[in-house]
Motif scaffolding. Structure first.
Motif, PDB file in Angstrom:
ATOM      1  N   UNK B 201       0.831  -1.206   0.000  1.00  0.00           N
ATOM      2  CA  UNK B 201       0.000   0.000   0.000  1.00  0.00           C
ATOM      3  C   UNK B 201       0.863   1.254   0.000  1.00  0.00           C
ATOM      4  N   UNK B 202       1.886   1.244   0.859  1.00  0.00           N
ATOM      5  CA  UNK B 202       2.697   2.462   0.968  1.00  0.00           C
ATOM      6  C   UNK B 202       3.506   2.721  -0.286  1.00  0.00           C
ATOM      7  N   UNK B 203       4.077   1.644  -0.848  1.00  0.00           N
ATOM      8  CA  UNK B 203       4.900   1.855  -2.040  1.00  0.00           C
ATOM      9  C   UNK B 203       4.042   2.241  -3.221  1.00  0.00           C
ATOM     10  N   UNK B 204       2.852   1.662  -3.279  1.00  0.00           N
ATOM     11  CA  UNK B 204       1.969   2.003  -4.370  1.00  0.00           C
ATOM     12  C   UNK B 204       1.654   3.488  -4.343  1.00  0.00           C
ATOM     13  N   UNK B 205       1.293   3.985  -3.142  1.00  0.00           N
ATOM     14  CA  UNK B 205       0.985   5.415  -3.047  1.00  0.00           C
ATOM     15  C   UNK B 205       2.194   6.259  -3.416  1.00  0.00           C
ATOM     16  N   UNK B 206       3.352   5.804  -2.971  1.00  0.00           N
ATOM     17  CA  UNK B 206       4.549   6.598  -3.228  1.00  0.00           C
ATOM     18  C   UNK B 206       4.851   6.655  -4.710  1.00  0.00           C
ATOM     19  N   UNK B 207       4.782   5.496  -5.367  1.00  0.00           N
ATOM     20  CA  UNK B 207       5.059   5.460  -6.804  1.00  0.00           C
ATOM     21  C   UNK B 207       4.075   6.343  -7.551  1.00  0.00           C
ATOM     22  N   UNK B 227       2.378  22.045  -7.917  1.00  0.00           N
ATOM     23  CA  UNK B 227       1.565  21.268  -8.844  1.00  0.00           C
ATOM     24  C   UNK B 227       0.387  20.644  -8.124  1.00  0.00           C
ATOM     25  N   UNK B 228       0.670  19.932  -7.064  1.00  0.00           N
ATOM     26  CA  UNK B 228      -0.386  19.212  -6.351  1.00  0.00           C
ATOM     27  C   UNK B 228      -0.146  19.373  -4.856  1.00  0.00           C
ATOM     28  N   UNK B 229      -0.640  20.459  -4.279  1.00  0.00           N
ATOM     29  CA  UNK B 229      -0.329  20.694  -2.865  1.00  0.00           C
ATOM     30  C   UNK B 229      -0.822  19.602  -1.940  1.00  0.00           C
ATOM     31  N   UNK B 230      -1.960  18.994  -2.297  1.00  0.00           N
ATOM     32  CA  UNK B 230      -2.486  17.993  -1.383  1.00  0.00           C
ATOM     33  C   UNK B 230      -1.576  16.778  -1.333  1.00  0.00           C
ATOM     34  N   UNK B 235       2.597  13.261   1.242  1.00  0.00           N
ATOM     35  CA  UNK B 235       3.750  12.381   1.021  1.00  0.00           C
ATOM     36  C   UNK B 235       4.674  12.274   2.229  1.00  0.00           C
ATOM     37  N   UNK B 236       4.922  13.364   3.014  1.00  0.00           N
ATOM     38  CA  UNK B 236       5.752  13.125   4.197  1.00  0.00           C
ATOM     39  C   UNK B 236       5.176  12.064   5.102  1.00  0.00           C
ATOM     40  N   UNK B 237       3.838  12.025   5.199  1.00  0.00           N
ATOM     41  CA  UNK B 237       3.254  11.002   6.049  1.00  0.00           C
ATOM     42  C   UNK B 237       3.501   9.609   5.497  1.00  0.00           C
ATOM     43  N   UNK B 238       3.414   9.462   4.163  1.00  0.00           N
ATOM     44  CA  UNK B 238       3.699   8.147   3.574  1.00  0.00           C
ATOM     45  C   UNK B 238       5.144   7.771   3.844  1.00  0.00           C
ATOM     46  N   UNK B 239       6.026   8.757   3.649  1.00  0.00           N
ATOM     47  CA  UNK B 239       7.450   8.461   3.823  1.00  0.00           C
ATOM     48  C   UNK B 239       7.778   8.114   5.258  1.00  0.00           C
ATOM     49  N   UNK B 240       7.228   8.885   6.193  1.00  0.00           N
ATOM     50  CA  UNK B 240       7.504   8.576   7.594  1.00  0.00           C
ATOM     51  C   UNK B 240       6.854   7.253   7.983  1.00  0.00           C
ATOM     52  N   UNK B 241       5.744   6.929   7.324  1.00  0.00           N
ATOM     53  CA  UNK B 241       5.120   5.637   7.577  1.00  0.00           C
ATOM     54  C   UNK B 241       6.006   4.505   7.076  1.00  0.00           C
ATOM     55  N   UNK B 242       6.618   4.699   5.912  1.00  0.00           N
ATOM     56  CA  UNK B 242       7.582   3.717   5.419  1.00  0.00           C
ATOM     57  C   UNK B 242       8.736   3.582   6.395  1.00  0.00           C
ATOM     58  N   UNK B 243       9.113   4.706   7.010  1.00  0.00           N
ATOM     59  CA  UNK B 243      10.197   4.628   7.969  1.00  0.00           C
ATOM     60  C   UNK B 243       9.786   3.992   9.275  1.00  0.00           C
ATOM     61  N   UNK B 244       8.490   3.839   9.479  1.00  0.00           N
ATOM     62  CA  UNK B 244       8.042   3.124  10.656  1.00  0.00           C
ATOM     63  C   UNK B 244       7.849   3.993  11.873  1.00  0.00           C
ATOM     64  N   UNK B 245       7.373   5.222  11.688  1.00  0.00           N
ATOM     65  CA  UNK B 245       7.161   6.072  12.846  1.00  0.00           C
ATOM     66  C   UNK B 245       5.746   5.895  13.360  1.00  0.00           C
ATOM     67  N   UNK B 246       5.605   5.691  14.669  1.00  0.00           N
ATOM     68  CA  UNK B 246       4.252   5.758  15.190  1.00  0.00           C
ATOM     69  C   UNK B 246       3.767   7.182  15.108  1.00  0.00           C
ATOM     70  N   UNK B 247       2.528   7.487  15.076  1.00  0.00           N
ATOM     71  CA  UNK B 247       1.413   6.564  15.066  1.00  0.00           C
ATOM     72  C   UNK B 247       0.941   6.168  13.682  1.00  0.00           C
ATOM     73  N   UNK B 288      11.300  13.934   2.100  1.00  0.00           N
ATOM     74  CA  UNK B 288      10.191  14.780   2.533  1.00  0.00           C
ATOM     75  C   UNK B 288      10.645  16.206   2.751  1.00  0.00           C
ATOM     76  N   UNK B 289      11.914  16.396   3.142  1.00  0.00           N
ATOM     77  CA  UNK B 289      12.423  17.761   3.223  1.00  0.00           C
ATOM     78  C   UNK B 289      12.315  18.434   1.868  1.00  0.00           C
ATOM     79  N   UNK B 290      12.802  17.706   0.820  1.00  0.00           N
ATOM     80  CA  UNK B 290      12.839  18.329  -0.503  1.00  0.00           C
ATOM     81  C   UNK B 290      11.435  18.616  -0.998  1.00  0.00           C
ATOM     82  N   UNK B 291      10.509  17.722  -0.625  1.00  0.00           N
ATOM     83  CA  UNK B 291       9.211  17.844  -1.264  1.00  0.00           C
ATOM     84  C   UNK B 291       8.309  18.838  -0.554  1.00  0.00           C
TER      85      UNK B 291
END
Lengths: 460, 321
Positions: B201-207, B227-230, B235-247, B288-291
């Motif tokens: 799920x996470x990689x799909x969203x990221x791709x 381009x797409x503010x939303x 995306x930082x949330x997806x990335x941090x989720x990939x990194x395994x941060x709670x919650x 996520x910093x860059x984005x």
């Protein structure tokens, strides 16, 4: 409890649906309402102490002062952020406020958690809004580095904590606070148990911060915007202290010999960071290092494991939270006028802004622990319990108190007295908002002189 | 072609005979090869060839292992693999197929050569068939699996640190997550499936987010806020989720895996795996910093249309478990 948590969650909804012109006033009123309601937590009619809300959330005399501090701080953060956010587009302002509110929700859940895993999850969860606040709304380029340091120092300490909690859970069956007192780990001398002890404490020591692992704190505090600094100094550091106090119960037999180096490190840190403060040119950095210094005393007090030590630590945490936050607000008033944090660029303010000088005076006196303020009460209790543990700590703590007094006074004299620099042509007069902010910070502190039993913790 | 790929994976799913499983894997490989070199770019063709070579080697090893098993035990059934030599060989072969360290070297280069959609198929769909096989055999070689798992998390973390090409970063993140999945394979296989699913799920969203921004390097991501503010804010949330941060949801598989590992008294391993997750967190944070967290100074001259196709994927990720 739910009266506080559910309105906080719905404050998020209000942020996004209020009309823009009334956004700040609405949010402010709402958060003041929540903060006033949270004062009911301080009333403790029963003796046993634990108030259960449901199976997972409860508060007791240790966590209720910290909860009230958290709730009290949200309106203060909103007042403080109003100025520098006024230039941003609407959605970003709403996002910022949402981040502050979500931070408060996580903090309420963290302080009222009954299971250690829930506390851990919320402890980590507070990192994300803080990281976003620091890196997105900080003012200098170094904020990215600061965010990275902040995140990685805290995570590197807390991942071993997760493993340690899971180990304890698999051997003891439950991680609920309520049963922790009856299930202490049996004393053993295995090296692995010492590592386990270390893993339990490391996260909180990094968060406190302890002197050796404090490097993230000056960076994060300095680069954060005002609300970020406030919440970091006032509450997030106290998460570390609170966690340490909670987990001390199960660590007991080992702590007698293993805590020795950490107590010494904490006390040495008090002196070292105090001395660094005397040589700082950056105002926020000075206040950040003074935070490390005070929290070093708190860490030492907790590691001593006596009732006076715990009580002193709790009082000092609350008092330091209010004082440090007030000092950051004062530093922010300077920053908003001169856009620089260098002290020598904004001197002699007593001539120009005399009313603000009153607040500077009170905050500096609180920082150096003047009687009868609760700062002194906390410090004296910790120093006494340390003296009881070993006579020689008096040298370190006495020296520490001296250095604290000298840098607090140094900060006051440098910013307020003396001639005004010649380049300061345009300084806005103090806003009523700023006076209100500082009054709201220092008023609870002064009121606590009258009834310190509210923040004494278990020892009545 | 897509049908053939689906057919291949399905055959592997449904098979209990080794020959049929191997056939399914081969059909899978052959079907994706034309998809991969669609663009006729030399790098895509090179990636295709590398992929073909590694997958063919793995499939051959798999066939060899199953024949050895048939020689020793006299039957071809998937579930009854009781001898250590064929089991180990099968595990190693499947590890090569999905890209576990130390058999991971092909993954970053292959992913780099593909465009984002094909890369997505490679990292998600292609993992399903080998995992189904891994779950059905009972790997009895504990230390092998643990070494594979730990090495993958470490390599995935360290390897991704120096990259600024997004596809290589995604390859290293895939290696790291596969490492986590393998760690718990023999203790609690449902957790492997859970991790696999969450990772999908996470990689799909990221791709998809990267595809919307049409960006393949970190630098080109920095314009996405206009381009797409939303998507930029999610995306930082997806990335941090990939990194395994709670919650965030990405914490859940990590937590459960660590719990399982500590129950099996593998606490030092658990600590090492958890700390290696920090390595990969660093480059997620960098993206996520860059984005999102910085704004690049260029102004946008053309207004690109606001397409928000994958919003529904990003939202579930930010919700706690």
């Amino acid at each position: 409890m739910l009266k506080i948590l559910i309105p906080s969650m719905f404050m998020l909804l209000t942020t996004w649906t209020s009309p823009f012109k009334q956004l700040w006033s609405t949010i402010l009123m709402y958060s003041f309402l929540v903060a006033t309601l949270s004062l009911t937590w301080l009333a403790m009619p029963t003796d046993t102490g634990w108030f259960y809300i449901n199976n997972y959330m409860a508060y007791d005399p240790l966590s209720s002062p910290l909860l009230v501090l958290t709730c009290w701080l949200l309106p203060l953060m909103i007042i403080a952020s109003q100025n520098h956010l006024a230039v941003e587009p609407e959605n970003r302002q709403r996002t910022y406020i949402s981040l502050l509110i979500s931070l408060q929700i996580f903090l309420i859940l963290a302080f009222s958690a009954t299971e250690m895993i829930m506390f851990y999850v919320m402890f980590e969860a507070t990192l994300i809004p803080t990281l976003i606040i620091i890196t997105r709304w900080g003012n200098q380029m170094e904020r990215l580095n600061a965010g990275t340091y902040f995140l990685f120092y805290t995570l590197a300490g807390s991942l071993p904590l997760l493993v340690a909690l899971l180990i304890y859970h698999s051997s003891m069956g439950s991680l609920s606070y309520l049963s922790l007192t009856s299930l202490p780990l049996t004393c053993s001398n295995l090296y692995a148990d010492k590592l386990w002890w270390m893993a339990c404490l490391l996260a909180f020591l990094v968060k406190m911060p302890l002197y050796g692992v404090h490097l993230w704190l000056p960076k994060a505090h300095v680069e954060a915007p005002i609300a970020g600094s406030m919440v970091l100094a006032a509450v997030l550091l106290k998460l570390g202290g609170y966690g340490m106090m909670r987990i001390m119960i199960i660590l007991d037999p080992l702590t007698k010999e293993l805590s020795y180096p950490f107590i010494i490190l904490a006390l040495w840190g008090v002196i070292m960071t105090g001395s660094i403060c005397l040589r700082q040119t950056d105002l926020k950095s000075l206040i950040a290092y003074s935070s490390v210094s005070h929290m070093g005393l708190v860490a030492a007090g907790i590691l001593i494991q006596t009732p006076w030590g715990f009580t002193g630590a709790l009082i000092l945490m609350i008092a330091h939270g209010l004082t440090s936050s007030a000092l950051f607000c004062l530093a922010n008033t300077n920053y908003e006028r001169t856009h620089s944090r260098t002290i020598i660029l904004a001197r002699g303010l007593q001539m120009v802004l005399p009313l603000m000088a009153t607040w500077w005076f009170l905050a500096s006196l609180a920082n150096l622990a003047l009687p009868p303020l609760p700062n002194l009460m906390g410090e004296i209790m910790i120093i006494t319990s340390l003296f009881n543990w070993s006579f020689y700590t008096l040298i370190l703590t006495g020296l520490g108190t001296l250095i604290t007094a000298s840098y607090s006074l140094y900060m006051f004299l440098l910013t307020q007295r003396g001639p005004i620099p010649h380049h300061l042509i345009l300084l806005e007069p103090s806003h009523t908002r700023e006076h209100l902010l500082l009054a709201l910070h220092l008023l609870p502190l002064l009121l606590l002189i009258a009834k310190p039993e509210l923040v004494w913790g278990w020892t009545a | 072609l897509l049908f053939a790929m689906g057919l291949g994976t399905t055959i592997t799913f449904a098979s209990s005979h080794w020959l049929l499983a191997w056939m399914g894997l081969e059909i899978n490989t052959l079907a994706i090869l034309p998809l991969m070199c669609q663009s006729h770019h030399p790098r895509a063709v090179e990636a295709t060839i590398k992929y073909f070579l590694t997958q063919a080697t793995a499939a051959a090893m798999l066939l060899f292992a199953s024949i050895t098993n048939a020689w020793i035990t006299g039957q071809w059934n998937l579930e009854f693999m009781s001898y250590s030599l064929p089991t180990t060989l099968v595990t190693v072969a499947l590890a090569l197929k999905i890209g576990l360290a130390p058999l991971h070297a092909w993954m970053p280069e292959v992913l780099q050569g593909l465009d984002l959609t094909t890369g997505l198929i490679l990292s998600t769909w292609q993992k399903l068939a080998p995992f189904c096989l891994l779950l059905q055999i009972n790997p009895s070689n504990t230390s092998l699996l643990l070494i594979l798992g730990l090495a993958s998390t470490l390599v995935g973390g360290w390897g991704g640190l120096n990259q600024n090409q997004l596809r290589k970063i995604l390859a290293y993140s895939s290696i790291a997550h596969l490492g986590w999945m393998i760690l718990v394979l023999q203790f609690f296989p449902s957790l492997t499936l859970l991790t696999l699913f969450m990772y999908f799920v996470m990689t799909f969203s990221l791709f998809i987010s990267f595809k919307v921004n049409n960006s393949t390097t970190i630098n080109s991501l920095s314009m996405s806020w206009s381009k797409t503010p939303i998507i930029s804010s999610m995306v930082p949330f997806i990335l941090l989720s990939l990194g395994g941060l709670p919650p965030l949801s990405g914490f859940m598989p990590k937590w459960l895996i660590l719990q399982e590992l500590t129950k099996q008294s593998l606490a030092p391993l658990a600590t090492l795996a958890a700390l290696s997750a920090l390595l990969s967190l660093y480059f997620y944070l960098r993206i996520s910093y860059a984005m999102t967290l910085t704004m690049s100074p260029n102004t946008l001259l053309n207004a690109l249309p606001w397409r928000l196709p994958s919003n529904q994927h990003t939202l579930p990720l930010a919700i706690t478990t």
